[in-house]
Design a protein around this motif. Structure first.
Motif, mmCIF file in Angstrom:
data_model
loop_
_atom_site.group_PDB
_atom_site.id
_atom_site.type_symbol
_atom_site.label_atom_id
_atom_site.label_comp_id
_atom_site.label_asym_id
_atom_site.label_seq_id
_atom_site.Cartn_x
_atom_site.Cartn_y
_atom_site.Cartn_z
ATOM 1 N N THR A 13 10.895 -5.617 -38.976
ATOM 2 C CA THR A 13 10.575 -6.245 -37.697
ATOM 3 C C THR A 13 11.536 -5.844 -36.580
ATOM 4 O O THR A 13 11.367 -6.280 -35.445
ATOM 5 N N SER A 58 2.783 -17.858 -33.268
ATOM 6 C CA SER A 58 3.225 -17.633 -31.886
ATOM 7 C C SER A 58 2.119 -17.937 -30.896
ATOM 8 O O SER A 58 2.378 -18.425 -29.788
ATOM 9 N N LEU A 59 0.872 -17.640 -31.277
ATOM 10 C CA LEU A 59 -0.250 -17.995 -30.400
ATOM 11 C C LEU A 59 -0.362 -19.521 -30.265
ATOM 12 O O LEU A 59 -0.583 -20.040 -29.167
ATOM 13 N N HIS A 102 2.741 -24.482 -25.220
ATOM 14 C CA HIS A 102 3.451 -24.361 -23.941
ATOM 15 C C HIS A 102 2.526 -24.692 -22.773
ATOM 16 O O HIS A 102 2.949 -25.253 -21.759
ATOM 17 N N ASP A 120 -7.424 -18.482 -27.550
ATOM 18 C CA ASP A 120 -6.152 -18.115 -28.184
ATOM 19 C C ASP A 120 -5.891 -18.957 -29.433
ATOM 20 O O ASP A 120 -5.444 -18.447 -30.455
ATOM 21 N N GLU A 147 9.728 -7.904 -33.414
ATOM 22 C CA GLU A 147 10.352 -9.199 -33.188
ATOM 23 C C GLU A 147 10.178 -9.667 -31.739
ATOM 24 O O GLU A 147 9.919 -10.846 -31.480
ATOM 25 N N PHE A 199 7.805 -8.617 -29.660
ATOM 26 C CA PHE A 199 6.374 -8.849 -29.440
ATOM 27 C C PHE A 199 6.001 -10.273 -29.856
ATOM 28 O O PHE A 199 5.300 -10.987 -29.130
ATOM 29 N N ILE A 200 6.480 -10.681 -31.028
ATOM 30 C CA ILE A 200 6.215 -12.037 -31.518
ATOM 31 C C ILE A 200 6.699 -13.070 -30.505
ATOM 32 O O ILE A 200 6.021 -14.039 -30.190
ATOM 33 N N VAL A 216 4.487 -13.226 -27.358
ATOM 34 C CA VAL A 216 3.250 -13.974 -27.610
ATOM 35 C C VAL A 216 3.525 -15.473 -27.540
ATOM 36 O O VAL A 216 2.750 -16.236 -26.955
ATOM 37 N N GLY A 217 4.646 -15.892 -28.104
ATOM 38 C CA GLY A 217 4.969 -17.314 -28.179
ATOM 39 C C GLY A 217 5.528 -17.906 -26.898
ATOM 40 O O GLY A 217 5.791 -19.106 -26.827
ATOM 41 N N SER A 218 5.679 -17.082 -25.860
ATOM 42 C CA SER A 218 6.293 -17.562 -24.620
ATOM 43 C C SER A 218 5.337 -18.479 -23.849
ATOM 44 O O SER A 218 4.192 -18.670 -24.248
ATOM 45 N N ASN A 219 5.803 -19.011 -22.728
ATOM 46 C CA ASN A 219 4.955 -19.906 -21.929
ATOM 47 C C ASN A 219 4.048 -19.146 -20.963
ATOM 48 O O ASN A 219 3.435 -19.745 -20.095
ATOM 49 N N GLN A 220 3.940 -17.820 -21.136
ATOM 50 C CA GLN A 220 3.023 -17.018 -20.326
ATOM 51 C C GLN A 220 1.716 -16.811 -21.094
ATOM 52 O O GLN A 220 1.751 -16.549 -22.299
ATOM 53 N N PRO A 221 0.567 -16.905 -20.401
ATOM 54 C CA PRO A 221 -0.716 -16.817 -21.110
ATOM 55 C C PRO A 221 -1.045 -15.422 -21.649
ATOM 56 O O PRO A 221 -2.014 -15.281 -22.402
ATOM 57 N N PRO A 245 0.952 -11.749 -23.332
ATOM 58 C CA PRO A 245 -0.103 -11.394 -24.278
ATOM 59 C C PRO A 245 -0.592 -12.598 -25.075
ATOM 60 O O PRO A 245 0.199 -13.469 -25.417
ATOM 61 N N GLY A 246 -1.905 -12.616 -25.321
ATOM 62 C CA GLY A 246 -2.500 -13.721 -26.057
ATOM 63 C C GLY A 246 -3.397 -13.233 -27.172
ATOM 64 O O GLY A 246 -3.130 -12.203 -27.793
#
Lengths: 203, 203
Positions: A3, A37-38, A44, A138, B8, B10-11, B14-19, B21-22
């Motif tokens: 990773t 993560s999705l 969020h 999502d 790592e 990328f994961i 995805v998990g961030s508070n931005q829609p 990458p989804g």
């Protein structure tokens, strides 16, 4: 570590002529870490009521990222065990023990992937049913990927290793855990799919 | 670009508070690029008779890697269009046109993800049924991930965008392509799952 690779390099590694990383690591990554993560992202974007999902999903994603690496390590351990020398009785005995230990780890890791991906699936359901409706697709993808991960790399890799396990008690216990998890996966997967498809058709 | 990130990272993205990458990018990556790469690996390990699968799978994986990036770009385009000024009639008209162009791209990209992931699914079936039996679990995972990718990020993202499309002819055509692809996905997915489960139970 796997990773630590770039996404592009990871894809190439999977496609190479080496048997690992294979279905196990891909399931842990796709079916687990990305799904969790999705769910985290949807949490969020779903307001205060779902704020507790964020740290839960992050822990699950972290564990599955770790298991992505561990699955390939377990596979390599089995390969290395098969390559041990077997000239003397002592060497043969040690080789057999190493193969069993490796196979056991190669069964245990995908079982853990299943267990943790099932937790991701539970979060995906919560987010699909109660999260922000704008991000329902999502949450739906999180559900599909987590279910595929559980059924796939995880369950298939457990099943493919069972016949090689001399410890039949451990093998039977593994099969039992697998069947229980798959029953939950089927139920959750169906619930999420039905809900998301209905919601998208009505939109 | 997204696929230049470490796995790592990328994961985390995805998990961030931005829609984004989804779900769309995750489906293209997991359901497409990883599935195709697994089919490619199995082909590598299945001898000369399946050598032609290797370059085919590589091309499919490359296209899906590209679409992983494109899906997030399309989403960002829609967001940027909604943020355009709308003080004058001219600005309003331009904003509406930009929203429509973005929404059209955000529908077209996941449709392409579906079409190319379907090709990955076809290769997964070929490898599950006729490839090296020792790697049947990897081919099985390829099938599960490709099916999840088609149904998920791809189909859900098409469906979520359809109501916003003013061009009803394009929307109807998109829905028609989606239904056709999903019918093929259901058939292939069932065939692969039944075969792999039977093979693993008999082993």
């Amino acid at each position: 570590m796997l990773t630590d690779l770039k996404v592009e390099e990871f894809i190439k590694e999977v496609g190479s002529n080496q048997p690992a990383p294979g279905g196990g690591s891909c399931s842990a990554l796709a079916g687990g870490a990305l799904a969790a993560s999705l769910a985290q992202m949807v949490a969020h974007l779903s307001g205060e009521a779902h704020a507790d999902v964020v740290p839960n999903a992050r822990v699950i994603a972290d564990r599955l990222r770790h298991l992505t690496n561990r699955d390939t390590e377990a596979f390599n351990l089995v390969v290395a065990a098969y390559r041990l020398p077997r000239r003397t009785e002592q060497e043969k005995k040690e080789r057999r023990a190493a193969i069993q230990a490796g196979t056991r780890m190669a069964t245990e890791v995908p079982l853990q992937v299943m267990e943790v991906s099932l937790q991701a699936l539970v979060l995906a359901k919560e987010m699909a049913l109660h999260g922000n409706p704008n991000t329902i697709s999502d949450a739906g993808v999180a559900g599909l990927l987590a279910a595929a991960g559980c059924r796939g790399g995880a369950a298939y890799n457990v099943l493919i290793n069972l016949p090689g396990l001399k410890d039949r008690e451990f093998a039977a216990e593994a099969k039992h855990r697998l069947d229980e998890i798959l029953a939950s996966v089927d139920r959750l997967d169906t619930e999420i799919k039905e809900h998301v498809n209905r919601a998208l058709k009505d939109s």
